[in-house]
Structure formats: structure tokens, C-alpha cells
Design a protein around this motif. Structure first.
Motif: not given
Length: 89
Positions: A5-11, A73-78
Motif C-alpha cells: 500500500i503506497r501513500q496516495l496523498h499530496n501527489f 516520477e521523482v518519488e518513484a526514482a528515489k
């Protein structure tokens, strides 16, 4: 909490209904203890997923923050980099 379960808020862009549904399904599977419920329990699982998805959508609509939205995309790369470092041999 279930790691899937991934964070969904503030994207930016905001979470899609599909992402909310997937998170709800993962939550119900975790709580119910079965990835694939029996036929007798399928209706209960389906109702629970719908209720959790509705509650999640309502929550996401009501949350406020002063922080700027995160770029997906930035968060996925991190996350990929953290994973690469964690599982490097």
C-alpha cells in the motif's frame, strides 16, 4: 501496514480511482488474511473493498497540506534507488 500500500496523498497528478481501488484491495486482503477469498467470502470482500475505497477517496478529498505536491516520477526514482541499494549484492 502492508508494504504494497503506497501513500496516495499530496501527489501530482492526484491518485487515480484505480490506485485507490488497488490500495483498498491490498488492505482488505491483509486484514482478511487471504489474497483470494473463498466463493462464500467473495461478496464480503467485495463490499469491504468498496467501503474502504469510498472512505479513502473521502479522506483524500478532505486532507489539506501546506507542502507542495510531490512528483510521482521523482518519488518513484528515489524508491528504485533505495531498492537498488538495499538489494545490491
Amino acid at each position: 501496514m502492508c508494504r504494497n500500500i503506497r501513500q496516495l496523498h499530496n501527489f501530482e497528478p492526484p491518485a487515480t480511482p484505480g490506485e485507490v481501488q488497488a490500495a483498498a484491495l491490498q488492505y482488505v486482503r491483509k486484514v482478511g488474511g487471504a489474497a483470494k477469498p473463498s466463493q462464500r467470502n467473495q461478496a464480503a470482500y467485495d463490499r469491504a473493498v468498496a467501503a474502504v475505497a469510498a472512505a479513502t477517496t473521502a479522506l483524500l478529498e478532505e486532507l489539506v497540506t501546506a507542502a507542495p505536491p510531490k512528483d510521482r516520477e521523482v518519488e518513484a526514482a528515489k524508491a528504485r534507488e533505495r531498492s537498488r541499494e538495499r538489494y545490491a549484492s
